[in-house]
Design a protein around this motif. Structure first.
Motif, PDB file in Angstrom:
ATOM      1  N   GLU A 102       0.800  -1.213   0.000  1.00 18.62           N
ATOM      2  CA  GLU A 102       0.000   0.000   0.000  1.00 18.62           C
ATOM      3  C   GLU A 102       0.843   1.278   0.000  1.00 18.62           C
ATOM      4  O   GLU A 102       0.329   2.365  -0.223  1.00 18.62           O
ATOM      5  CB  GLU A 102      -0.911   0.053   1.237  1.00 18.62           C
ATOM      6  CG  GLU A 102      -1.848  -1.106   1.371  1.00 18.62           C
ATOM      7  CD  GLU A 102      -1.273  -2.240   2.211  1.00 18.62           C
ATOM      8  OE1 GLU A 102      -0.101  -2.151   2.638  1.00 18.62           O
ATOM      9  OE2 GLU A 102      -1.982  -3.219   2.426  1.00 18.62           O
ATOM     10  N   CYS A 103       2.138   1.174   0.278  1.00 15.25           N
ATOM     11  CA  CYS A 103       2.993   2.353   0.445  1.00 15.25           C
ATOM     12  C   CYS A 103       2.955   3.290  -0.767  1.00 15.25           C
ATOM     13  O   CYS A 103       2.694   4.482  -0.603  1.00 15.25           O
ATOM     14  CB  CYS A 103       4.417   1.912   0.773  1.00 15.25           C
ATOM     15  SG  CYS A 103       5.453   3.233   1.385  1.00 15.25           S
ATOM     16  N   PRO A 104       3.178   2.810  -1.991  1.00 13.41           N
ATOM     17  CA  PRO A 104       3.132   3.731  -3.130  1.00 13.41           C
ATOM     18  C   PRO A 104       1.765   4.394  -3.291  1.00 13.41           C
ATOM     19  O   PRO A 104       1.671   5.576  -3.617  1.00 13.41           O
ATOM     20  CB  PRO A 104       3.454   2.852  -4.340  1.00 13.41           C
ATOM     21  CG  PRO A 104       4.144   1.654  -3.778  1.00 13.41           C
ATOM     22  CD  PRO A 104       3.583   1.457  -2.402  1.00 13.41           C
ATOM     23  N   LEU A 105       0.707   3.652  -3.021  1.00  9.87           N
ATOM     24  CA  LEU A 105      -0.641   4.197  -3.149  1.00  9.87           C
ATOM     25  C   LEU A 105      -0.876   5.311  -2.133  1.00  9.87           C
ATOM     26  O   LEU A 105      -1.424   6.363  -2.465  1.00  9.87           O
ATOM     27  CB  LEU A 105      -1.686   3.098  -2.978  1.00  9.87           C
ATOM     28  CG  LEU A 105      -3.142   3.554  -3.034  1.00  9.87           C
ATOM     29  CD1 LEU A 105      -3.457   4.179  -4.376  1.00  9.87           C
ATOM     30  CD2 LEU A 105      -4.068   2.392  -2.742  1.00  9.87           C
ATOM     31  N   PHE A 142       4.718   1.898   6.278  1.00 13.59           N
ATOM     32  CA  PHE A 142       4.849   3.024   5.357  1.00 13.59           C
ATOM     33  C   PHE A 142       6.182   3.739   5.520  1.00 13.59           C
ATOM     34  O   PHE A 142       6.326   4.894   5.129  1.00 13.59           O
ATOM     35  CB  PHE A 142       3.681   3.989   5.550  1.00 13.59           C
ATOM     36  CG  PHE A 142       2.358   3.350   5.213  1.00 13.59           C
ATOM     37  CD1 PHE A 142       1.969   3.210   3.901  1.00 13.59           C
ATOM     38  CD2 PHE A 142       1.547   2.862   6.213  1.00 13.59           C
ATOM     39  CE1 PHE A 142       0.769   2.598   3.575  1.00 13.59           C
ATOM     40  CE2 PHE A 142       0.346   2.251   5.908  1.00 13.59           C
ATOM     41  CZ  PHE A 142      -0.047   2.118   4.587  1.00 13.59           C
ATOM     42  N   VAL A 143       7.173   3.049   6.080  1.00 16.80           N
ATOM     43  CA  VAL A 143       8.522   3.614   6.180  1.00 16.80           C
ATOM     44  C   VAL A 143       9.085   3.691   4.765  1.00 16.80           C
ATOM     45  O   VAL A 143       9.268   2.672   4.098  1.00 16.80           O
ATOM     46  CB  VAL A 143       9.426   2.735   7.074  1.00 16.80           C
ATOM     47  CG1 VAL A 143      10.864   3.196   7.000  1.00 16.80           C
ATOM     48  CG2 VAL A 143       8.934   2.774   8.510  1.00 16.80           C
ATOM     49  N   ASP A 144       9.315   4.905   4.308  1.00 19.59           N
ATOM     50  CA  ASP A 144       9.806   5.138   2.947  1.00 19.59           C
ATOM     51  C   ASP A 144      10.535   6.481   2.954  1.00 19.59           C
ATOM     52  O   ASP A 144       9.907   7.536   2.859  1.00 19.59           O
ATOM     53  CB  ASP A 144       8.619   5.150   1.979  1.00 19.59           C
ATOM     54  CG  ASP A 144       9.035   5.316   0.526  1.00 19.59           C
ATOM     55  OD1 ASP A 144      10.101   5.918   0.263  1.00 19.59           O
ATOM     56  OD2 ASP A 144       8.288   4.864  -0.356  1.00 19.59           O
ATOM     57  N   GLY A 145      11.853   6.439   3.092  1.00 20.06           N
ATOM     58  CA  GLY A 145      12.657   7.647   3.210  1.00 20.06           C
ATOM     59  C   GLY A 145      12.428   8.681   2.132  1.00 20.06           C
ATOM     60  O   GLY A 145      12.199   9.863   2.434  1.00 20.06           O
ATOM     61  N   LEU A 169       4.878  11.277  11.028  1.00 24.67           N
ATOM     62  CA  LEU A 169       5.151  10.640  12.314  1.00 24.67           C
ATOM     63  C   LEU A 169       4.886   9.152  12.168  1.00 24.67           C
ATOM     64  O   LEU A 169       3.839   8.759  11.658  1.00 24.67           O
ATOM     65  CB  LEU A 169       4.243  11.242  13.396  1.00 24.67           C
ATOM     66  CG  LEU A 169       4.309  10.588  14.772  1.00 24.67           C
ATOM     67  CD1 LEU A 169       5.701  10.744  15.385  1.00 24.67           C
ATOM     68  CD2 LEU A 169       3.250  11.196  15.686  1.00 24.67           C
ATOM     69  N   LEU A 170       5.849   8.340  12.598  1.00 17.55           N
ATOM     70  CA  LEU A 170       5.711   6.898  12.462  1.00 17.55           C
ATOM     71  C   LEU A 170       6.586   6.176  13.484  1.00 17.55           C
ATOM     72  O   LEU A 170       7.544   6.748  14.003  1.00 17.55           O
ATOM     73  CB  LEU A 170       6.062   6.445  11.053  1.00 17.55           C
ATOM     74  CG  LEU A 170       7.495   6.617  10.566  1.00 17.55           C
ATOM     75  CD1 LEU A 170       7.740   5.664   9.417  1.00 17.55           C
ATOM     76  CD2 LEU A 170       7.736   8.031  10.070  1.00 17.55           C
ATOM     77  N   PRO A 171       6.264   4.921  13.778  1.00 18.75           N
ATOM     78  CA  PRO A 171       7.106   4.144  14.690  1.00 18.75           C
ATOM     79  C   PRO A 171       8.417   3.761  14.013  1.00 18.75           C
ATOM     80  O   PRO A 171       8.484   3.616  12.790  1.00 18.75           O
ATOM     81  CB  PRO A 171       6.289   2.890  14.992  1.00 18.75           C
ATOM     82  CG  PRO A 171       4.972   3.076  14.348  1.00 18.75           C
ATOM     83  CD  PRO A 171       5.075   4.194  13.381  1.00 18.75           C
ATOM     84  N   MET A 172       9.446   3.592  14.829  1.00 22.08           N
ATOM     85  CA  MET A 172      10.746   3.159  14.314  1.00 22.08           C
ATOM     86  C   MET A 172      10.752   1.633  14.189  1.00 22.08           C
ATOM     87  O   MET A 172      10.122   0.947  14.981  1.00 22.08           O
ATOM     88  CB  MET A 172      11.859   3.574  15.278  1.00 22.08           C
ATOM     89  CG  MET A 172      11.942   5.067  15.494  1.00 22.08           C
ATOM     90  SD  MET A 172      13.115   5.490  16.793  1.00 22.08           S
ATOM     91  CE  MET A 172      14.612   5.546  15.835  1.00 22.08           C
ATOM     92  N   CYS A 232      16.439   9.147   3.830  1.00 23.80           N
ATOM     93  CA  CYS A 232      15.609  10.295   4.180  1.00 23.80           C
ATOM     94  C   CYS A 232      16.501  11.532   4.261  1.00 23.80           C
ATOM     95  O   CYS A 232      17.446  11.570   5.046  1.00 23.80           O
ATOM     96  CB  CYS A 232      14.907  10.045   5.514  1.00 23.80           C
ATOM     97  SG  CYS A 232      13.714  11.302   5.944  1.00 23.80           S
ATOM     98  N   ALA A 233      16.187  12.541   3.473  1.00 21.91           N
ATOM     99  CA  ALA A 233      17.059  13.714   3.359  1.00 21.91           C
ATOM    100  C   ALA A 233      16.655  14.857   4.288  1.00 21.91           C
ATOM    101  O   ALA A 233      17.076  15.984   4.086  1.00 21.91           O
ATOM    102  CB  ALA A 233      17.074  14.196   1.915  1.00 21.91           C
TER     103      ALA A 233
END
Length: 195
Positions: free
Chosen positions: A16-19, A45-48, A63-66, A150-151
């Motif tokens: 589902e990440c790209p969507l 959904f971790v996506d740098g 905001l997301l869990p590590m 992630c920049a």
């Protein structure tokens, strides 16, 4: 405001990440940059690169869990050994407001119901000590840049929860917001279950 961001039918084995990030991009195109202030997602959904786009291009913090297998997890926990930990007050549910003009019959019925509920709670077995949270400590780590995908700088909130049986659970949240108060990420992440 409701905005149609576009729906897509996906096969069951597709991620589902790209969507999600396409939906965010479409939303920002419809309503403008900076309207969406905070995107709260789960570990899936971790996506740098897309988190970078959210912050830089769309004006939206994430905001997301590590994840424990990420280098940023190891870096944050290593830095926490030199950073103070703060005790966090355990959450208490706010009292429910009593309507001002409640009929007397309803007041008596509610008092009787509360008495019955209290008696049932007294008879109930004690909860499993492994599920009774006794203490939460937090540690804020700011300006992490070790996540190469992630920049944007990442702020982390590490949490250590101690339960009545003595076991501890450690986990962490990370986000792109620059100015964060102690515990802010935890309060915001808790919104998920209240929405």
């Amino acid at each position: 405001c409701y905005v149609y961001a576009g729906l897509a039918v996906m096969p069951g084995n597709a991620h589902e990440c790209p969507l999600l990030y396409r939906l965010v991009e479409n939303f920002v195109q419809q309503v403008g940059r900076g309207v969406l202030k905070l995107l709260i997602v789960d570990r899936g959904f971790v996506d740098g690169p897309n988190i970078t786009r959210c912050k830089k291009e769309w004006g939206c913090d994430v905001l997301l869990p590590m994840k424990k297998r990420m280098d940023i997890w190891n870096d944050a926990w290593a830095l926490s050994k030199e950073t103070p930990w703060l005790a966090r007050a355990l959450p208490t549910p706010p009292p429910k407001p009593v309507p001002a003009e409640r009929p007397e019959v309803i007041v008596r019925r509610e008092a009787k119901r509360q008495k019955t509920l209290a008696a049932k709670r007294a008879e109930a077995p004690a909860p499993d000590p492994a599920s009774v949270l006794q203490r939460t400590e937090t540690c804020s780590i700011k300006g992490l840049t070790s996540w190469t995908d992630c920049a944007v700088p990442i702020q982390a909130l590490l949490l250590r929860e101690t339960y009545a049986d003595g076991h501890e659970q450690e986990w962490g949240l990370m986000g792109t917001a620059e100015e964060v108060t102690p515990g802010q990420f935890k309060d915001q992440y808790d919104w998920r279950t209240r929405v």
